[in-house]
Design an enzyme around this catalytic site. Sequence first.
Site, PDB file in Angstrom:
ATOM      1  NE  ARG A 155     -36.599  -0.726  -6.013  1.00  8.84           N
ATOM      2  CZ  ARG A 155     -35.312  -0.678  -6.301  1.00  8.84           C
ATOM      3  NH1 ARG A 155     -34.532   0.138  -5.642  1.00  8.84           N
ATOM      4  NH2 ARG A 155     -34.806  -1.459  -7.234  1.00  8.84           N
ATOM      5  CB  THR A 197     -28.387   1.259  -8.508  1.00  8.25           C
ATOM      6  OG1 THR A 197     -29.242   0.278  -7.896  1.00  8.25           O
ATOM      7  CG2 THR A 197     -29.137   2.569  -8.668  1.00  8.25           C
ATOM      8  CG  ASP A 245     -30.717  26.638 -25.247  1.00 10.17           C
ATOM      9  OD1 ASP A 245     -30.428  25.773 -26.099  1.00 10.17           O
ATOM     10  OD2 ASP A 245     -31.710  27.374 -25.351  1.00 10.17           O
ATOM     11  CE  LYS A 263     -36.586  -5.267  -6.059  1.00 10.26           C
ATOM     12  NZ  LYS A 263     -35.894  -4.979  -7.337  1.00 10.26           N
ATOM     13  CG  ASP A 279     -38.519  -8.071  -8.784  1.00 11.07           C
ATOM     14  OD1 ASP A 279     -39.143  -8.724  -9.636  1.00 11.07           O
ATOM     15  OD2 ASP A 279     -37.964  -6.990  -9.035  1.00 11.07           O
ATOM     16  CD  GLU A 312     -34.544  25.333 -26.821  1.00 13.64           C
ATOM     17  OE1 GLU A 312     -34.563  25.654 -28.021  1.00 13.64           O
ATOM     18  OE2 GLU A 312     -35.206  25.930 -25.944  1.00 13.64           O
ATOM     19  CG  ASP A 331     -34.652  -7.954 -12.845  1.00 12.79           C
ATOM     20  OD1 ASP A 331     -35.859  -7.943 -13.159  1.00 12.79           O
ATOM     21  OD2 ASP A 331     -34.203  -7.330 -11.866  1.00 12.79           O
ATOM     22  CG  HIS A 385     -40.962  -2.836 -14.785  1.00 18.72           C
ATOM     23  ND1 HIS A 385     -39.942  -3.556 -14.203  1.00 18.72           N
ATOM     24  CD2 HIS A 385     -41.714  -2.359 -13.770  1.00 18.72           C
ATOM     25  CE1 HIS A 385     -40.083  -3.509 -12.901  1.00 18.72           C
ATOM     26  NE2 HIS A 385     -41.140  -2.801 -12.610  1.00 18.72           N
ATOM     27  NE  ARG A 401     -37.132   1.763 -13.619  1.00 22.14           N
ATOM     28  CZ  ARG A 401     -35.882   2.066 -13.304  1.00 22.14           C
ATOM     29  NH1 ARG A 401     -35.274   1.424 -12.334  1.00 22.14           N
ATOM     30  NH2 ARG A 401     -35.231   2.989 -13.965  1.00 22.14           N
TER      31      ARG A 401
HETATM   32  C1  R5P Z   1     -37.578  -3.786 -10.554  1.00 24.02           C
HETATM   33  O1  R5P Z   1     -38.696  -4.197 -10.325  1.00 24.02           O
HETATM   34  C2  R5P Z   1     -36.820  -4.127 -11.798  1.00 24.02           C
HETATM   35  O2  R5P Z   1     -37.268  -5.320 -12.377  1.00 24.02           O
HETATM   36  C3  R5P Z   1     -35.342  -4.212 -11.510  1.00 24.02           C
HETATM   37  O3  R5P Z   1     -35.130  -5.302 -10.628  1.00 24.02           O
HETATM   38  C4  R5P Z   1     -34.832  -2.954 -10.874  1.00 24.02           C
HETATM   39  O4  R5P Z   1     -35.309  -1.831 -11.558  1.00 24.02           O
HETATM   40  C5  R5P Z   1     -33.336  -2.942 -10.842  1.00 24.02           C
HETATM   41  O5  R5P Z   1     -32.919  -1.768 -10.235  1.00 24.02           O
HETATM   42  P1  R5P Z   1     -31.536  -1.685  -9.486  1.00 24.02           P
HETATM   43  O6  R5P Z   1     -30.477  -2.258 -10.402  1.00 24.02           O
HETATM   44  O7  R5P Z   1     -31.332  -0.210  -9.246  1.00 24.02           O
HETATM   45  O8  R5P Z   1     -31.658  -2.418  -8.205  1.00 24.02           O
END
Ligand code: R5P
Length: 298
Positions: free
Chosen positions: A193, A223, A34, A191, A167, A36, A218, A127, A93
């Site tokens: 979001r 993604t 399961d 940026k 960003d 665990e 960064d 972050h 985050r």
């Molecule tokens: C956001 O503030 C982080 O510093 C990254 O820029 C962000 O998490 C990247 O996410 P993704 O690759 O999904 O755009």
Amino acid sequence: MMVFSGSCSIELSQKIAKHLDCDISPIEISVFPDKERRIKLKENVLEKDTIIIQSTGQSPDENYMELFLIIDALKRSGAKSVKALIPYLGYQRQDHIFRDGEAVSSEVIAEILEKVGMNELFSFDFHTPKILEMFSVPVHHLSALPVFSQKIKKDFDTNEIVLVSPDMGGIRRIKQISAMLGNIPFAAIIKNRDLNTGNINNSGLDGSVRGKIAIMVDDMISTGTTMVEACDLLLENGALKVYAFSTHAILAKDASDILQKSKIEKVIVSDTLEIPKEKEFAKLEILSVAEIAAKALS
Ligand code: R5P
């Protein structure tokens, strides 16, 4: 000192153990049907100082649970101290309430880690520095930036480059690496979001990249959308070429594919997270933070 590794950080743990001139102590980790997990230490830790290395990566819930159980096993077996190196600290985050009704995930993680018995935390490139405030035990905030700045010095003429934060939240990081490279110029993308859809809208650029090689730095690539869209904006604003550096390569969903197909020349990341073979791509280069971690832990 005894070093243990969770199943998300085996390669990095081996590199760190080599720098520390010791072996990884074995743990039996069994997974029930399961899902665990059951943890059993295979060596005596009584009165020993111990280090557990475990990142959280793409399966944060499973990796955190495994880490909590390993720390608990170390404490219950009489370890004198437990240092946790969590190279990528997942759930960071969500460090405050963005919209009414939300949980503050990073605080929950901090509370559990301390409750199960972690005595000190080591981690890379948070972050935000706010994460430091969430713990009452000592936190060693390490960074991949020295490794990145060495790479930039080796591969580029610093007169030809401009550093870019994808960003405004990353501007502190960019100022740090700019200082390491002799105060070279930097810019930042504005940026936005959408918190409901997660969609990104880049509304502008603070600073100039015209006629320069743009080097984005960064904390994480999840993604890949942030880096790919930032690259397009930089090229539209006159950058000659664009490179992407990021400490944590989460590479969720089809990130590898979109980064490979993008106009980014190269994607340079650290090994705070193990990258599965199927997620590797031609433009990817991985630099190790093992030496930095080993120095901090010794
Ligand atoms: C956001 O503030 C982080 O510093 C990254 O820029 C962000 O998490 C990247 O996410 P993704 O690759 O999904 O755009």
